[in-house]
Scaffold this motif. Structure first.
Motif, short mmCIF file in Angstrom:
data_model
loop_
_atom_site.label_atom_id
_atom_site.label_comp_id
_atom_site.label_asym_id
_atom_site.label_seq_id
_atom_site.Cartn_x
_atom_site.Cartn_y
_atom_site.Cartn_z
N GLY A 3 4.07 5.46 4.44
CA GLY A 3 2.63 5.63 4.33
C GLY A 3 2.07 4.84 3.16
O GLY A 3 2.71 3.95 2.62
N ARG A 4 0.83 5.19 2.80
CA ARG A 4 0.11 4.44 1.78
C ARG A 4 -0.52 5.39 0.77
O ARG A 4 -0.82 6.53 1.09
N ALA A 5 -0.69 4.90 -0.46
CA ALA A 5 -1.34 5.67 -1.52
C ALA A 5 -2.39 4.79 -2.18
O ALA A 5 -2.10 3.66 -2.57
N ARG A 6 -3.58 5.30 -2.31
CA ARG A 6 -4.66 4.55 -2.96
C ARG A 6 -4.42 4.46 -4.46
O ARG A 6 -3.60 5.15 -5.03
N ARG A 42 4.53 3.97 -2.02
CA ARG A 42 3.34 4.08 -1.16
C ARG A 42 2.19 3.23 -1.67
O ARG A 42 1.42 2.67 -0.90
N ASP A 73 0.26 0.21 0.26
CA ASP A 73 -1.18 0.13 0.41
C ASP A 73 -1.70 -1.28 0.15
O ASP A 73 -2.70 -1.69 0.71
N PRO A 91 -5.74 4.71 4.01
CA PRO A 91 -5.64 6.09 3.52
C PRO A 91 -6.92 6.92 3.61
O PRO A 91 -6.86 8.11 3.82
N HIS A 132 -6.88 14.42 4.23
CA HIS A 132 -5.99 14.88 3.15
C HIS A 132 -5.15 16.07 3.63
O HIS A 132 -5.63 16.90 4.37
#
Length: 122
Positions: A20-23, A70, A74, A114, A119
């Motif tokens: 996945g991705r994280a800001r 992650r 992103d 994201p 959430h």
């Protein structure tokens, strides 16, 4: 994402999730917590003259690694890009610059954008 949302996400919902991705906000807020925890634990271990820093920081190591991977996802980079930080002098600088890069807009090979993903309930 607020400080509490980032900490909750990293320590519970995505504790060991490398996909996945994280800001940027999630990564940097959790990094702030990690630095504060390090300083508090280091100060405490110096006061009681016991090297507890490594043992007490163990619960933070896995989420720090996962949020870093992650974050790289992103920006469209592989998590293996973290290894660049091992290059003396230049590596950590390149790594930090990479962590400040803007997100890849829209979906990329690591997942949807994201903000488009709800959430996790916490």
């Amino acid at each position: 994402m607020s400080f509490t949302d980032a900490v909750r996400t990293c320590l519970t919902a995505k504790y060991a999730t490398f996909s996945g991705r994280a800001r940027r906000a999630e990564y940097w807020w959790f990094s702030v917590l990690y630095v504060i925890a390090t300083l508090v634990i280091a100060g405490t271990s110096l006061a009681i003259d016991v090297p507890l820093v490594n043992v007490l920081l163990l619960p933070f190591v896995v989420p720090m690694l996962t949020v870093s991977v992650r974050r790289l996802h992103d920006t469209g980079r592989s998590g293996r890009r973290m290894l660049i930080a091992l290059i003396p002098v230049v590596g950590p600088i390149v790594y930090l610059v990479g962590m400040t890069a803007d997100s890849t807009p829209g979906a990329n090979r690591y997942g949807p954008f994201p903000e488009a993903v709800p959430h996790p309930a916490g």
